[in-house]
Design an enzyme around this catalytic site. Sequence first.
Site, PDB file in Angstrom:
ATOM      1  N   TYR A 297       0.835  -1.204   0.000  1.00 24.75           N
ATOM      2  CA  TYR A 297       0.000   0.000   0.000  1.00 24.75           C
ATOM      3  C   TYR A 297       0.869   1.253   0.000  1.00 24.75           C
ATOM      4  O   TYR A 297       1.868   1.340   0.733  1.00 24.75           O
ATOM      5  CB  TYR A 297      -0.926   0.019   1.210  1.00 24.75           C
ATOM      6  CG  TYR A 297      -2.096  -0.953   1.119  1.00 24.75           C
ATOM      7  CD1 TYR A 297      -2.382  -1.641  -0.055  1.00 24.75           C
ATOM      8  CD2 TYR A 297      -2.917  -1.183   2.211  1.00 24.75           C
ATOM      9  CE1 TYR A 297      -3.454  -2.528  -0.128  1.00 24.75           C
ATOM     10  CE2 TYR A 297      -3.998  -2.072   2.140  1.00 24.75           C
ATOM     11  CZ  TYR A 297      -4.248  -2.742   0.967  1.00 24.75           C
ATOM     12  OH  TYR A 297      -5.311  -3.605   0.892  1.00 24.75           O
TER      13      TYR A 297
ATOM     14  N   SER B 241      -6.524 -13.742   0.556  1.00 27.86           N
ATOM     15  CA  SER B 241      -7.341 -12.685  -0.024  1.00 27.86           C
ATOM     16  C   SER B 241      -7.515 -12.972  -1.511  1.00 27.86           C
ATOM     17  O   SER B 241      -6.552 -13.340  -2.188  1.00 27.86           O
ATOM     18  CB  SER B 241      -6.669 -11.325   0.180  1.00 27.86           C
ATOM     19  OG  SER B 241      -7.470 -10.273  -0.315  1.00 27.86           O
TER      20      SER B 241
ATOM     21  N   TRP C 240     -13.387  -6.353   1.142  1.00 31.89           N
ATOM     22  CA  TRP C 240     -12.755  -5.098   0.734  1.00 31.89           C
ATOM     23  C   TRP C 240     -13.625  -4.399  -0.314  1.00 31.89           C
ATOM     24  O   TRP C 240     -14.400  -5.029  -1.017  1.00 31.89           O
ATOM     25  CB  TRP C 240     -11.335  -5.313   0.235  1.00 31.89           C
ATOM     26  CG  TRP C 240     -11.110  -6.154  -0.993  1.00 31.89           C
ATOM     27  CD1 TRP C 240     -10.886  -7.505  -1.042  1.00 31.89           C
ATOM     28  CD2 TRP C 240     -11.017  -5.691  -2.345  1.00 31.89           C
ATOM     29  NE1 TRP C 240     -10.680  -7.920  -2.332  1.00 31.89           N
ATOM     30  CE2 TRP C 240     -10.750  -6.826  -3.160  1.00 31.89           C
ATOM     31  CE3 TRP C 240     -11.128  -4.436  -2.949  1.00 31.89           C
ATOM     32  CZ2 TRP C 240     -10.601  -6.734  -4.540  1.00 31.89           C
ATOM     33  CZ3 TRP C 240     -10.980  -4.345  -4.326  1.00 31.89           C
ATOM     34  CH2 TRP C 240     -10.718  -5.480  -5.110  1.00 31.89           C
TER      35      TRP C 240
ATOM     36  N   LEU D 184     -18.135  -0.429  -0.721  1.00 32.76           N
ATOM     37  CA  LEU D 184     -18.909   0.600  -1.426  1.00 32.76           C
ATOM     38  C   LEU D 184     -18.484   0.718  -2.885  1.00 32.76           C
ATOM     39  O   LEU D 184     -18.775   1.725  -3.542  1.00 32.76           O
ATOM     40  CB  LEU D 184     -18.759   1.958  -0.726  1.00 32.76           C
ATOM     41  CG  LEU D 184     -19.274   2.032   0.712  1.00 32.76           C
ATOM     42  CD1 LEU D 184     -19.044   3.432   1.282  1.00 32.76           C
ATOM     43  CD2 LEU D 184     -20.756   1.665   0.789  1.00 32.76           C
TER      44      LEU D 184
ATOM     45  N   LEU E 278     -21.101   3.015  -5.426  1.00 34.75           N
ATOM     46  CA  LEU E 278     -22.455   2.800  -4.919  1.00 34.75           C
ATOM     47  C   LEU E 278     -23.122   4.101  -4.493  1.00 34.75           C
ATOM     48  O   LEU E 278     -24.348   4.170  -4.378  1.00 34.75           O
ATOM     49  CB  LEU E 278     -22.441   1.831  -3.739  1.00 34.75           C
ATOM     50  CG  LEU E 278     -22.057   0.381  -4.020  1.00 34.75           C
ATOM     51  CD1 LEU E 278     -22.261  -0.456  -2.764  1.00 34.75           C
ATOM     52  CD2 LEU E 278     -22.850  -0.204  -5.170  1.00 34.75           C
TER      53      LEU E 278
END
Length: 301
Positions: free
Chosen positions: A56, A162, A211, A214, A219
Site C-alpha cells: 500500500y 485474499s 474489501w 462501497l 455505490l
Amino acid sequence: MPLPLTSLAADGPRLSPIVAGAWRMADWGWNAQQRLRWIEQCAELGVTSFDHADIYGNYGVEALFGEALALAPTSLRERLQIVSKCGIKLVAPARPEHRLKHYDSTAAHIVASAEASLRALRVERLELLLIHRPDALMDADEVALAFEALRAAGKVAHFGVSNFTPAQFELLASRTPLVTNQIELHPLQRAPLADGTLDQLQRLRIRPMIWSPLAGGALLTGQGEAERRVQAALARIAQRHGCASATIAFAWLLRLPSRPVPVSGSHRIEALREALDALRITLDAQDWTEVWQAATGREVP
C-alpha cells in the site's frame, strides 16, 4: 465506545466488526499527529482493527501508520489488531529489483515481508497475515512452513488469504489453518454469491472479510446505469430505516449468513460512523433483494 470483538473462525482472531482500511493513507496528506488522531478516533468508535498490505502506498503506508502509532501510549497500541497482506511484488522506487509486477509466495518472501511489516508498523506481532492474491506458482507446503515459522516465532498469530477461489482456499487450507478469505463483494460485484466462495466459508464457519464494500464509492456517486439504479434503491431503503445510503450498503453485506466483516476504506470518521450504524440494522429479504434487483436489472429467477 467499546464494541464487542468478533471471531473470524473458531480458533481465529477477534477483530472489530468493522475494520478500518489504511490503503489510501499515503494520499491523505496528513502529518504523523493527524494520522494518530485518526487512529484514536477509530478506536473511540470501537474500531480497533486496521487493514494493511506491504504494497500500500508503494510500500509506504505501513511506515506512515507506524510513525503515528509510535506517538501513541502503550495502552492504545495494546488495544489494536493489525492485519496485513503480502505476496504481490510491485514495480516501485522502493523495490528497484522488481522488473515487473508479479507474485511471490515463497517461504523466504512471506517471512521477509512479515518481518518488514512489523518493522514498518512498529509492532511486535501481526494479528493476521493474508496472502494477497492467488499465485499459480504457490507451493502450499512451502507456504504452510512459512506460516508455522512465523507463528512459532510469535510474529504472526493467524493466517488467511485474499481473493482466493474456493478451490485455491481448499488447497492451502489442507496444509495449514486459514481463518478468512478477504474478498471484494458489493451489489456491483456479486460473484462470491454464486461461485461457491461464501458457501464454502459458511460451511467451514469462517467469516469473510470484505474489501471495497462501497465499490470504491461507485455505490454512492457512480454514474453508470447499474450504479444509478443501486443508488436509488439504497436511498429508498435508507429513507425507510432513517439512515444514510452507505449504511444500507453495509447492512446489505452484513445480512449474509456467512457474517462478513467489512473493511471501510474512508478516512472520514463520519463514513466510519455510517458503516457502524449498519450493525444496528437487519434488512429483511425484500429489502436485500431490492438492492440485488437494482444491481442486476432483473427479478430473481
